[in-house]
Design a protein around this motif. Structure first.
Motif, PDB file in Angstrom:
ATOM      1  N   LEU A  31       0.832  -1.205   0.000  1.00 46.78           N
ATOM      2  CA  LEU A  31       0.000   0.000   0.000  1.00 46.78           C
ATOM      3  C   LEU A  31       0.866   1.255   0.000  1.00 46.78           C
ATOM      4  O   LEU A  31       0.613   2.217  -0.719  1.00 46.78           O
ATOM      5  CB  LEU A  31      -0.915  -0.003   1.232  1.00 46.78           C
ATOM      6  CG  LEU A  31      -1.872   1.201   1.361  1.00 46.78           C
ATOM      7  CD1 LEU A  31      -2.795   1.268   0.159  1.00 46.78           C
ATOM      8  CD2 LEU A  31      -2.675   1.108   2.660  1.00 46.78           C
ATOM      9  N   GLY A  32       1.945   1.221   0.804  1.00 52.68           N
ATOM     10  CA  GLY A  32       2.853   2.359   0.840  1.00 52.68           C
ATOM     11  C   GLY A  32       3.517   2.589  -0.501  1.00 52.68           C
ATOM     12  O   GLY A  32       3.648   3.730  -0.962  1.00 52.68           O
ATOM     13  N   ALA A  33       3.953   1.488  -1.145  1.00 51.20           N
ATOM     14  CA  ALA A  33       4.575   1.610  -2.467  1.00 51.20           C
ATOM     15  C   ALA A  33       3.584   2.164  -3.480  1.00 51.20           C
ATOM     16  O   ALA A  33       3.922   3.006  -4.312  1.00 51.20           O
ATOM     17  CB  ALA A  33       5.100   0.251  -2.919  1.00 51.20           C
ATOM     18  N   PHE A  34       2.336   1.685  -3.417  1.00 51.25           N
ATOM     19  CA  PHE A  34       1.302   2.162  -4.340  1.00 51.25           C
ATOM     20  C   PHE A  34       1.054   3.656  -4.154  1.00 51.25           C
ATOM     21  O   PHE A  34       0.914   4.406  -5.127  1.00 51.25           O
ATOM     22  CB  PHE A  34       0.011   1.376  -4.109  1.00 51.25           C
ATOM     23  CG  PHE A  34      -1.136   1.860  -4.939  1.00 51.25           C
ATOM     24  CD1 PHE A  34      -1.212   1.551  -6.291  1.00 51.25           C
ATOM     25  CD2 PHE A  34      -2.134   2.648  -4.376  1.00 51.25           C
ATOM     26  CE1 PHE A  34      -2.272   2.004  -7.065  1.00 51.25           C
ATOM     27  CE2 PHE A  34      -3.185   3.109  -5.151  1.00 51.25           C
ATOM     28  CZ  PHE A  34      -3.261   2.789  -6.496  1.00 51.25           C
ATOM     29  N   GLY A  40       3.951   9.999  -7.171  1.00 53.75           N
ATOM     30  CA  GLY A  40       4.909  10.296  -8.236  1.00 53.75           C
ATOM     31  C   GLY A  40       4.215  10.604  -9.553  1.00 53.75           C
ATOM     32  O   GLY A  40       4.581  11.556 -10.258  1.00 53.75           O
ATOM     33  N   VAL A  41       3.195   9.818  -9.887  1.00 51.50           N
ATOM     34  CA  VAL A  41       2.436  10.045 -11.123  1.00 51.50           C
ATOM     35  C   VAL A  41       1.742  11.397 -11.085  1.00 51.50           C
ATOM     36  O   VAL A  41       1.742  12.152 -12.063  1.00 51.50           O
ATOM     37  CB  VAL A  41       1.419   8.911 -11.342  1.00 51.50           C
ATOM     38  CG1 VAL A  41       0.466   9.264 -12.480  1.00 51.50           C
ATOM     39  CG2 VAL A  41       2.140   7.605 -11.647  1.00 51.50           C
ATOM     40  N   LEU A  42       1.150  11.715  -9.938  1.00 48.50           N
ATOM     41  CA  LEU A  42       0.455  12.995  -9.809  1.00 48.50           C
ATOM     42  C   LEU A  42       1.426  14.169  -9.942  1.00 48.50           C
ATOM     43  O   LEU A  42       1.109  15.175 -10.568  1.00 48.50           O
ATOM     44  CB  LEU A  42      -0.263  13.068  -8.454  1.00 48.50           C
ATOM     45  CG  LEU A  42      -1.478  12.148  -8.291  1.00 48.50           C
ATOM     46  CD1 LEU A  42      -2.025  12.225  -6.874  1.00 48.50           C
ATOM     47  CD2 LEU A  42      -2.577  12.530  -9.285  1.00 48.50           C
ATOM     48  N   VAL A  43       2.630  14.025  -9.354  1.00 44.74           N
ATOM     49  CA  VAL A  43       3.633  15.089  -9.454  1.00 44.74           C
ATOM     50  C   VAL A  43       4.051  15.293 -10.903  1.00 44.74           C
ATOM     51  O   VAL A  43       4.166  16.426 -11.387  1.00 44.74           O
ATOM     52  CB  VAL A  43       4.864  14.756  -8.580  1.00 44.74           C
ATOM     53  CG1 VAL A  43       6.006  15.707  -8.890  1.00 44.74           C
ATOM     54  CG2 VAL A  43       4.501  14.831  -7.109  1.00 44.74           C
ATOM     55  N   VAL A  44       4.281  14.168 -11.617  1.00 45.44           N
ATOM     56  CA  VAL A  44       4.656  14.261 -13.033  1.00 45.44           C
ATOM     57  C   VAL A  44       3.555  14.934 -13.835  1.00 45.44           C
ATOM     58  O   VAL A  44       3.811  15.799 -14.688  1.00 45.44           O
ATOM     59  CB  VAL A  44       4.968  12.859 -13.597  1.00 45.44           C
ATOM     60  CG1 VAL A  44       5.120  12.912 -15.113  1.00 45.44           C
ATOM     61  CG2 VAL A  44       6.229  12.295 -12.961  1.00 45.44           C
ATOM     62  N   GLN A  45       2.294  14.536 -13.581  1.00 46.13           N
ATOM     63  CA  GLN A  45       1.170  15.140 -14.302  1.00 46.13           C
ATOM     64  C   GLN A  45       1.063  16.633 -14.005  1.00 46.13           C
ATOM     65  O   GLN A  45       0.783  17.438 -14.903  1.00 46.13           O
ATOM     66  CB  GLN A  45      -0.128  14.426 -13.928  1.00 46.13           C
ATOM     67  CG  GLN A  45      -0.253  13.028 -14.527  1.00 46.13           C
ATOM     68  CD  GLN A  45      -1.585  12.391 -14.198  1.00 46.13           C
ATOM     69  OE1 GLN A  45      -2.237  12.766 -13.226  1.00 46.13           O
ATOM     70  NE2 GLN A  45      -1.985  11.418 -15.000  1.00 46.13           N
ATOM     71  N   MET A  46       1.284  17.004 -12.742  1.00 43.58           N
ATOM     72  CA  MET A  46       1.213  18.422 -12.382  1.00 43.58           C
ATOM     73  C   MET A  46       2.325  19.206 -13.074  1.00 43.58           C
ATOM     74  O   MET A  46       2.107  20.332 -13.538  1.00 43.58           O
ATOM     75  CB  MET A  46       1.319  18.569 -10.865  1.00 43.58           C
ATOM     76  CG  MET A  46       0.098  18.067 -10.103  1.00 43.58           C
ATOM     77  SD  MET A  46       0.310  18.113  -8.307  1.00 43.58           S
ATOM     78  CE  MET A  46       0.452  19.876  -8.034  1.00 43.58           C
ATOM     79  N   ASP A  47       3.528  18.609 -13.163  1.00 41.95           N
ATOM     80  CA  ASP A  47       4.632  19.266 -13.871  1.00 41.95           C
ATOM     81  C   ASP A  47       4.311  19.440 -15.345  1.00 41.95           C
ATOM     82  O   ASP A  47       4.580  20.493 -15.937  1.00 41.95           O
ATOM     83  CB  ASP A  47       5.922  18.454 -13.707  1.00 41.95           C
ATOM     84  CG  ASP A  47       6.509  18.573 -12.310  1.00 41.95           C
ATOM     85  OD1 ASP A  47       6.113  19.507 -11.591  1.00 41.95           O
ATOM     86  OD2 ASP A  47       7.354  17.729 -11.939  1.00 41.95           O
TER      87      ASP A  47
END
Length: 216
Positions: A31-34, A40-47
């Motif tokens: 769960l922590g890894a997920f 990480g995906v959200l940060v990339v999308q925001m960038d």
């Protein structure tokens, strides 16, 4: 006998508990890894969204800048003696100067005079400067012309002549400077006279004004 039965039940419980504990730790780790992957995906999308928005704003600003420059130079552009491409104002060398000369033609000075008022307003509104650039074709300076050693010197003197003319007609000296490129950066082929005529030109381009860096 009852005692043995109870002991067996206790042993089973004791053996089962660590399995569930390990399973729980594993699920917590997954769960922590997920969650980390999701963040990480959200940060990339925001960038990506921020970069896209920045690019859109940049293009919008460039388009507004182009339209403002076209509006400012509407009358000279209609005359056909001035062109505007990628934010650069182009004037044919034949309009401004005789061949291999840096002396302004009378009609060339009149054209520059007409450009000063709208350019002054445009530059002041945007806190920008005007870079005046001289260009030539790749043909050697005619023999007997002792004023210029090469095309670079000719282009430099032409750019300087235009710069001085703009200042004489009211352009603040703090808002204009000159540059020379000689035969570099041609806009057409030098293999024929039509192309060479296009390469003999003076360009004026608004550029950001340099501001002194504040000392710490």
């Amino acid at each position: 006998m009852g005692q043995h039965h109870a002991d067996g039940v206790d042993d089973g419980i004791e053996q089962t508990a660590p399995v569930w504990a390990v399973f729980g730790d594993l699920m917590s780790g997954l769960l922590g890894a997920f969650v980390l992957i999701l963040v990480g995906v959200l940060v990339v999308q925001m960038d990506l969204m921020a970069n896209l928005e920045s690019e859109v704003q940049k293009r919008r600003a460039e388009e507004q800048r182009r339209m403002a420059l076209e509006k400012a130079l509407a009358i000279p552009l209609q005359s056909g003696r001035v062109t505007l491409a990628n934010g650069r104002i182009g004037i044919s060398g034949s309009v401004l100067f005789p061949v291999n000369s840096d002396e302004l033609r009378p009609e060339g000075r009149q054209l520059l005079q007409s450009l000063v008022p709208p350019l002054k307003v445009y530059l002041s509104e945007r806190d920008e400067m005007l870079m005046v650039s001289g260009f030539t074709d790749n043909q050697r300076i005619q023999q007997g012309n002792r004023r210029f050693n090469d095309n670079l010197e000719l282009s430099a003197q032409r750019a300087l002549t235009v710069t001085r003319a703009l200042i004489d007609e009211g352009m603040p000296s703090s808002q204009v400077f000159s540059a020379a490129f000689g035969a570099e950066q041609p806009v057409a082929s030098n293999s024929n006279e039509t192309g060479r005529a296009l390469n003999r030109r003076v360009e004026m381009a608004p550029v950001p004004k340099a501001h002194p860096t504040p000392r710490p």
